[in-house]
Scaffold this motif. Structure first.
Motif, short mmCIF file in Angstrom:
data_model
loop_
_atom_site.label_atom_id
_atom_site.label_comp_id
_atom_site.label_asym_id
_atom_site.label_seq_id
_atom_site.Cartn_x
_atom_site.Cartn_y
_atom_site.Cartn_z
N ASP A 54 0.82 -1.22 0.00
CA ASP A 54 0.00 0.00 0.00
C ASP A 54 0.85 1.28 0.00
O ASP A 54 0.31 2.40 0.03
N LYS A 55 2.18 1.10 -0.01
CA LYS A 55 3.14 2.21 -0.07
C LYS A 55 3.00 3.19 1.09
O LYS A 55 3.30 4.36 0.97
N ARG A 56 2.56 2.66 2.23
CA ARG A 56 2.42 3.51 3.41
C ARG A 56 3.63 3.44 4.33
O ARG A 56 3.79 4.29 5.19
N LYS A 57 4.45 2.41 4.14
CA LYS A 57 5.61 2.26 5.02
C LYS A 57 6.80 1.72 4.23
O LYS A 57 6.67 0.77 3.45
N ILE A 58 7.95 2.32 4.47
CA ILE A 58 9.19 1.83 3.85
C ILE A 58 10.19 1.53 4.98
O ILE A 58 10.38 2.34 5.88
N SER A 59 10.76 0.34 4.94
CA SER A 59 11.69 -0.09 6.00
C SER A 59 13.09 -0.25 5.42
O SER A 59 13.27 -0.88 4.38
#
Length: 320
Positions: A123-128
């Motif tokens: 959903d491209k809400r979090k990048i780790s």
């Protein structure tokens, strides 16, 4: 009863919940595991992720139900559609681009950290960003720059250990099998060089260390067996009486329960532990010291190298 599970980090299988009855995921009879399962979209603690789902056999499902260590089930969203697969391919490309952008910023701020992997949720809400570092890193300025590059995205900078790095990257060990840490090993034990010495292994970094640059986890697997087998064995260098006369123990084959004895004429013979007896006598026999210490003759070893192999600081942070 649990019907499906997804393959997650470190090859951990996590149960899948809320799968509609009209959804069927069958495992093939092919030996190639890549042919098994189906890609599905699930909701994890990180957000929406694409994982491979497998049908769980009855025996495994029963263990899932009984065990107190079974991970909390992920919520099923849907099977991956053709459109989802196109988005997924784009996300994979974005992860590569983001990885190198972050790497450039790390270099810009001259931070002592090694970027390992970048993961972007579906959903491209979090990048780790997963990284290793010998010490704690002050990345506040780096984070400010990252927020300017990756807008409207939650950024997670995650410090992991060198053993964790190997576990999430996968690979093949010197034994020819997949890394233990990325297949079934869940907890890292404290390991030191003494384990290798006691098992008669050559004390050389290339022989006793893994891809992570630390001592092999498998050094602990058979250690108790060696200790048990060593009970009652004469120490190397001790004088023993054998059926062939007096000699000195030059090395021990623990698992064969045998002892190699060197005689005054230079000959070496092996005997069963029951065939020899320690005696208090002094005979003129020189023992090959490299054979006792097990240092590899073709590899230079210094104390600093061995100390580094034993260094467990930040070798695993549990932040995977």
């Amino acid at each position: 009863m649990i019907k499906y599970a997804v393959k997650y980090l470190k090859n951990t299988f996590v149960p899948l919940k809320n799968v509609p009855d009209d959804i069927e995921i069958e495992n093939s009879n092919c030996c190639d595991s890549e042919m098994d399962g189906k890609l599905v979209l699930v909701r994890t603690e990180k957000g929406e992720e694409v994982l491979k789902a497998f049908r769980v056999c009855t025996k495994v499902a029963e263990q899932f139900e009984k065990s107190s260590k079974t991970p909390e089930a992920f919520e099923f969203i849907r099977l991956m559609t053709q459109e989802d697969m196109m988005i997924y391919e784009e996300i994979k490309k974005e992860e590569v681009t983001s990885f190198f952008k972050c790497k450039e910023l790390i270099k810009k701020h001259n931070l002592n950290m090694n970027l390992v992997q970048c993961r972007l949720t579906f959903d491209k809400r979090k990048i780790s960003f997963y990284y290793t570092a010998p010490e704690r890193v002050d990345f506040r300025e780096l984070l400010k720059d990252l927020t300017q590059v990756f807008k409207r995205v939650r950024i997670d900078l995650r410090h992991i250990g060198v053993r964790d790095e190997s576990s999430i990257m996968d690979g093949t060990g010197i034994c020819g099998k997949p890394f233990c840490c990325s297949s079934y090993l869940r907890k890292f034990e404290s390991i030191n060089v003494k384990l290798a010495k006691d098992q008669g292994m050559p004390i050389a970094p290339s022989k006793i260390s893994g891809t992570c640059g630390r001592l092999l986890c498998c050094l602990t697997y058979e250690y108790d067996n060696y200790i048990e087998a060593a009970k009652g064995m004469p120490p190397v260098g001790s004088t023993v009486m054998t059926p062939a006369g007096l000699g000195k123990v030059c090395y021990i084959q623990f698992l064969n329960n045998s002892v190699a004895v060197k005689f005054e004429d230079g000959k070496v013979k092996e005997f069963e532990k029951t065939e020899i007896e320690m005696v208090d006598a002094n005979i003129n026999v020189d023992i090959d010291v490299p054979r006792i210490t097990n240092y590899a003759p073709d590899e230079k070893v210094d104390a600093r190298q061995l100390k580094q192999l034993e260094d467990d600081r930040n070798s695993s942070t549990g932040n995977v």
